[in-house]
Design a protein around this motif. Structure first.
Motif, PDB file in Angstrom:
ATOM      1  N   HIS A  26       0.854  -1.198   0.000  1.00  0.00           N
ATOM      2  CA  HIS A  26       0.000   0.000   0.000  1.00  0.00           C
ATOM      3  C   HIS A  26       0.882   1.236   0.000  1.00  0.00           C
ATOM      4  O   HIS A  26       1.759   1.395   0.861  1.00  0.00           O
ATOM      5  CB  HIS A  26      -0.909   0.007   1.228  1.00  0.00           C
ATOM      6  CG  HIS A  26      -1.804   1.210   1.305  1.00  0.00           C
ATOM      7  ND1 HIS A  26      -2.821   1.448   0.391  1.00  0.00           N
ATOM      8  CD2 HIS A  26      -1.818   2.258   2.163  1.00  0.00           C
ATOM      9  CE1 HIS A  26      -3.435   2.564   0.697  1.00  0.00           C
ATOM     10  NE2 HIS A  26      -2.840   3.089   1.762  1.00  0.00           N
ATOM     11  N   LEU A  27       0.675   2.096  -0.984  1.00  0.00           N
ATOM     12  CA  LEU A  27       1.389   3.366  -1.090  1.00  0.00           C
ATOM     13  C   LEU A  27       0.405   4.497  -0.845  1.00  0.00           C
ATOM     14  O   LEU A  27      -0.685   4.514  -1.429  1.00  0.00           O
ATOM     15  CB  LEU A  27       2.026   3.512  -2.479  1.00  0.00           C
ATOM     16  CG  LEU A  27       2.936   2.378  -2.953  1.00  0.00           C
ATOM     17  CD1 LEU A  27       3.450   2.674  -4.355  1.00  0.00           C
ATOM     18  CD2 LEU A  27       4.091   2.153  -1.985  1.00  0.00           C
ATOM     19  N   ALA A  28       0.803   5.445   0.004  1.00  0.00           N
ATOM     20  CA  ALA A  28      -0.092   6.558   0.324  1.00  0.00           C
ATOM     21  C   ALA A  28       0.728   7.831   0.475  1.00  0.00           C
ATOM     22  O   ALA A  28       1.834   7.827   1.029  1.00  0.00           O
ATOM     23  CB  ALA A  28      -0.863   6.274   1.617  1.00  0.00           C
ATOM     24  N   ALA A  29       0.177   8.923  -0.048  1.00  0.00           N
ATOM     25  CA  ALA A  29       0.828  10.228   0.083  1.00  0.00           C
ATOM     26  C   ALA A  29       0.646  10.753   1.505  1.00  0.00           C
ATOM     27  O   ALA A  29      -0.440  10.663   2.083  1.00  0.00           O
ATOM     28  CB  ALA A  29       0.233  11.202  -0.926  1.00  0.00           C
ATOM     29  N   GLU A  30       1.724  11.275   2.062  1.00  0.00           N
ATOM     30  CA  GLU A  30       1.662  11.865   3.391  1.00  0.00           C
ATOM     31  C   GLU A  30       1.124  13.292   3.300  1.00  0.00           C
ATOM     32  O   GLU A  30       1.470  14.035   2.363  1.00  0.00           O
ATOM     33  CB  GLU A  30       3.057  11.881   4.025  1.00  0.00           C
ATOM     34  CG  GLU A  30       3.559  10.519   4.452  1.00  0.00           C
ATOM     35  CD  GLU A  30       2.828  10.041   5.686  1.00  0.00           C
ATOM     36  OE1 GLU A  30       3.167  10.454   6.803  1.00  0.00           O
ATOM     37  OE2 GLU A  30       1.870   9.234   5.511  1.00  0.00           O
ATOM     38  N   PRO A  31       0.274  13.711   4.238  1.00  0.00           N
ATOM     39  CA  PRO A  31      -0.282  15.072   4.177  1.00  0.00           C
ATOM     40  C   PRO A  31       0.795  16.162   4.187  1.00  0.00           C
ATOM     41  O   PRO A  31       0.638  17.208   3.544  1.00  0.00           O
ATOM     42  CB  PRO A  31      -1.158  15.154   5.437  1.00  0.00           C
ATOM     43  CG  PRO A  31      -1.480  13.727   5.764  1.00  0.00           C
ATOM     44  CD  PRO A  31      -0.287  12.937   5.343  1.00  0.00           C
ATOM     45  N   SER A  32       1.898  15.931   4.910  1.00  0.00           N
ATOM     46  CA  SER A  32       2.956  16.942   4.995  1.00  0.00           C
ATOM     47  C   SER A  32       3.958  16.830   3.856  1.00  0.00           C
ATOM     48  O   SER A  32       4.900  17.621   3.786  1.00  0.00           O
ATOM     49  CB  SER A  32       3.692  16.810   6.335  1.00  0.00           C
ATOM     50  OG  SER A  32       4.241  15.508   6.463  1.00  0.00           O
ATOM     51  N   GLY A  33       3.781  15.867   2.970  1.00  0.00           N
ATOM     52  CA  GLY A  33       4.706  15.662   1.864  1.00  0.00           C
ATOM     53  C   GLY A  33       5.422  14.333   2.004  1.00  0.00           C
ATOM     54  O   GLY A  33       5.614  13.822   3.113  1.00  0.00           O
ATOM     55  N   GLY A  34       5.829  13.770   0.885  1.00  0.00           N
ATOM     56  CA  GLY A  34       6.467  12.471   0.915  1.00  0.00           C
ATOM     57  C   GLY A  34       5.449  11.352   0.795  1.00  0.00           C
ATOM     58  O   GLY A  34       4.275  11.570   0.437  1.00  0.00           O
ATOM     59  N   MET A  35       5.874  10.141   1.123  1.00  0.00           N
ATOM     60  CA  MET A  35       5.032   8.980   0.898  1.00  0.00           C
ATOM     61  C   MET A  35       5.263   7.947   1.991  1.00  0.00           C
ATOM     62  O   MET A  35       6.336   7.852   2.582  1.00  0.00           O
ATOM     63  CB  MET A  35       5.357   8.358  -0.473  1.00  0.00           C
ATOM     64  CG  MET A  35       4.437   7.227  -0.896  1.00  0.00           C
ATOM     65  SD  MET A  35       4.881   6.568  -2.515  1.00  0.00           S
ATOM     66  CE  MET A  35       6.399   5.693  -2.107  1.00  0.00           C
TER      67      MET A  35
END
Length: 372
Positions: free
Chosen positions: A354-363
């Motif tokens: 599972h890949l998900a974008a982080e709210p503050s940037g990055g993954m």
């Protein structure tokens, strides 16, 4: 010669169903008429004559009645056979019509028309189940075929790029051999050649994962991740990225070499697609809090904000953090196959990625496996 051409010819399914319907109808009619005939022959058992012997009766005798009944039965059976043949042919055609639609779709798919769908309508039955399963198979085949075409095109492009760069540098050197900085040229040729080797090895690894299941045994994600971390410490220091690790026991069943490669690819991806300075990577292993029967490896990195729809495509081969454009910095440049290999390793181990974008940037990348 194909197997279809080797098969002996026989009656069509429609004709066999027609004959089956006809045989059933004739058999049922024969039994019914036989019951009537036996009943007329033995019941009643009194003579069909006048009670007064002086009067001659015009009533037919029992034998005459039986002969007439026998003739009528023959005509009835002939009519029943004709009706059974005609009705059976029409009913069989109606019943087998969905199968003809499926056959036409199969021939169209064999000719390359994978976009064709049967989309059989009507109530749910065996034919609609078969039609839906066939449509689903065509959809998966089309996706696989399209992905294969994109993969072949992208692989050709990626392999051609270092070869073209090498050819250009050699042509320039051949045109002006005295004006070349040979140590610098040799270094650039080595870097370009190494890039081609890495792409080829990654492609071979993907091909191997798609053809044979890996050999598995007891493994701990904490151990394999720890070895991967040791291999990227120098690269993290050179890129100015701080790695924080919390490696708790995560016993699973898998191939330690492939799982180490998956962890290494996740770490490389997190390091190279990070902030230009003061980047962070967090690595954890342990039981999956969402499923006690699983263990997981989580790699989170800082970086630029990512669109969720873009993250969903990162496991496609040759997609990098900047799309299909390679990074200008060689230290942050990848070949675009890292996450594709991770996805293939995960699938070979019946895991989940599972890949998900982080709210503050990055993954955030999460690799989950069944616990041992």
């Amino acid at each position: 010669m194909s197997a279809a051409r080797k098969r002996p010819r026989r009656l069509t399914a429609r004709m066999r169903l027609t004959l089956s319907y006809t045989l059933f109808a004739v058999t049922a009619g024969t039994l019914s008429l036989a019951v009537v005939y036996v009943g007329m022959k033995y019941v009643p058992n009194y003579p069909l004559t006048s009670s007064n012997p002086r009067y001659r009766s015009d009533a037919p005798s029992r034998q005459e009645i039986l002969d007439t009944l026998l003739n009528a039965c023959g005509y009835a059976l002939a009519l029943l056979t004709a009706v059974g043949m005609i009705g059976g042919w029409l009913i069989a055609g109606r019943v087998l019509r969905p199968l003809q639609d499926i056959t036409r779709a199969a021939h169209a798919a064999a000719d390359g028309a994978l976009e064709h769908r049967i989309a059989l309508t009507g109530p749910k039955d065996e034919f609609t189940d078969l039609s839906d399963a066939f449509d689903e198979m065509l959809e998966r085949l089309q996706r696989s075929f399209d992905a294969q075409q994109r993969f072949a095109a992208n692989a050709s492009h990626e392999l051609r790029t270092p070869l073209a760069i090498t050819r250009t540098m050699l042509q320039v050197a051949a045109a002006d051999p005295n004006g070349q900085d040979w140590p610098k040229l040799v270094g650039r040729l080595q870097d370009t050649n190494q890039r081609g080797i890495e792409i080829s090895e990654a492609l071979l690894q993907l091909a191997d994962l798609g053809h044979a299941p890996p050999e598995t045994g007891p493994v701990d994600l904490a151990d394999t991740t720890g070895r991967a971390l040791a291999a990227v410490r120098d690269e993290a220091s050179a890129l100015g990225v701080t790695i924080t690790a919390d490696l708790r026991p995560a016993p699973a069943t898998g191939n330690p070499v492939l799982l180490r490669q998956a962890a290494l690819n996740l770490l490389h991806n997190a390091l190279r697609h990070n902030l230009p300075a003061d980047g962070r990577v967090t690595v954890t292993t342990g039981p999956d809090p969402d499923d006690p029967a699983r263990v997981r490896l989580t790699v989170t990195n800082s970086g630029a904000p990512l669109a969720p729809e873009a993250v969903a495509t990162f496991t496609e081969p040759f997609l990098r953090g900047r799309g299909r454009t390679a990074e200008a910095d060689p230290a942050r440049r990848g070949h675009g196959l890292g996450l594709a290999i991770v996805a293939a390793v995960t699938e070979a181990h019946h895991g989940r990625l599972h890949l998900a974008a982080e709210p503050s940037g990055g993954m955030r990348a999460t690799l989950s496996l069944p616990a041992r």
